[in-house]
Design an enzyme around this catalytic site. Sequence first.
Site, PDB file in Angstrom:
ATOM      1  N   HIS A 172      10.709  40.754  65.281  1.00 36.34           N
ATOM      2  CA  HIS A 172       9.811  42.000  65.115  1.00 36.34           C
ATOM      3  C   HIS A 172       8.583  41.476  64.228  1.00 36.34           C
ATOM      4  O   HIS A 172       7.506  42.212  64.792  1.00 36.34           O
ATOM      5  CB  HIS A 172      10.686  42.500  63.838  1.00 36.34           C
ATOM      6  CG  HIS A 172      11.768  43.387  64.646  1.00 36.34           C
ATOM      7  ND1 HIS A 172      12.701  43.903  63.737  1.00 36.34           N
ATOM      8  CD2 HIS A 172      12.190  43.755  65.674  1.00 36.34           C
ATOM      9  CE1 HIS A 172      13.699  44.630  64.514  1.00 36.34           C
ATOM     10  NE2 HIS A 172      13.009  44.516  65.775  1.00 36.34           N
ATOM     11  N   HIS A 243      15.593  38.090  57.545  1.00 39.99           N
ATOM     12  CA  HIS A 243      15.100  36.852  57.699  1.00 39.99           C
ATOM     13  C   HIS A 243      14.945  35.821  56.536  1.00 39.99           C
ATOM     14  O   HIS A 243      14.710  36.189  55.530  1.00 39.99           O
ATOM     15  CB  HIS A 243      14.072  36.692  59.037  1.00 39.99           C
ATOM     16  CG  HIS A 243      14.251  37.463  60.061  1.00 39.99           C
ATOM     17  ND1 HIS A 243      15.084  36.876  61.120  1.00 39.99           N
ATOM     18  CD2 HIS A 243      13.917  38.846  60.590  1.00 39.99           C
ATOM     19  CE1 HIS A 243      15.026  37.705  62.128  1.00 39.99           C
ATOM     20  NE2 HIS A 243      14.506  38.814  61.672  1.00 39.99           N
TER      21      HIS A 243
END
Length: 283
Positions: A172, A243
């Site tokens: 992303h 993340h």
Amino acid sequence: MSTRRSSTRADSTTKRPASPNSTPNAALGIFVAIARQILFIDARKVALFYLAFVTVLSFIESRIELDSTYYLVQKHSVLNQYGVKMGWFWTLVIVGPFIWFSSKAHNRRDRDQPIVDVCRLGVGTACWYFSVQFFHKVLALTSMCDKGRTLTRAQCSEKEGVWTPGYDISGHCFLMIYSILIITEEAIAYRHYQQVTDAVHQMDGDREEHDRLTRCIQYFFVAMLFLHAFWFKQIIISVLYYHIFIEEILGAVAAVVCWFVTYRMLYPAGFLASPIRRTVGRK
């Protein structure tokens, strides 16, 4: 007296009514002015900004525990499901028409050039696809099960093993920064658009078509501004809530590398064509 009347009639016959598409739109004009301030920033500065921005946010995220109960930061939110997960689709449907119509306006007598210019998005799509596939490969190679290194996650679960996830490079973060850099590069076609295309269309004459094309380009130009702003917001959410530090940094670096290889190496070298940078003196 008759001479004055005849001259008045002659003037009235030569004047053409204004095209409805040339009627000023105050709201559109304001957004175009804002877009010019944001989208015309040099792409190199934009790339450096987002590398630094992601680094700082990742550092903050590693030091502070944030509340992830807010709807907008959750994976099932509408903005994530239909915005970020469909991110490349939005890049294509907004940037693609802008490139096409801008190229048509700049290259009125060359019908093939708009196709060549749009092909840059085809190259960008290939970069996005293969980069994401590479990220998945890295995740698979760095993940492991205590029951056996070659086992998949499903097989590990069946054997009641402990699965240790590997490095999940942020796809992303990569997509959004790469999209922003493409928007920044392609938006340059509008920098001297009015002066250059006005000169071209004065010779060709079809003013109404030119005004209609200009209005269409302006709408997509503003749409690119909104997409840029949306990506900016979503990058903040992605870095702060998903993340780890290295995964976000690698995603951002991959985006900058793809941009640099295509827009600063391949296109200037003659592979396809660089974005339109014409000025009044270069028609």
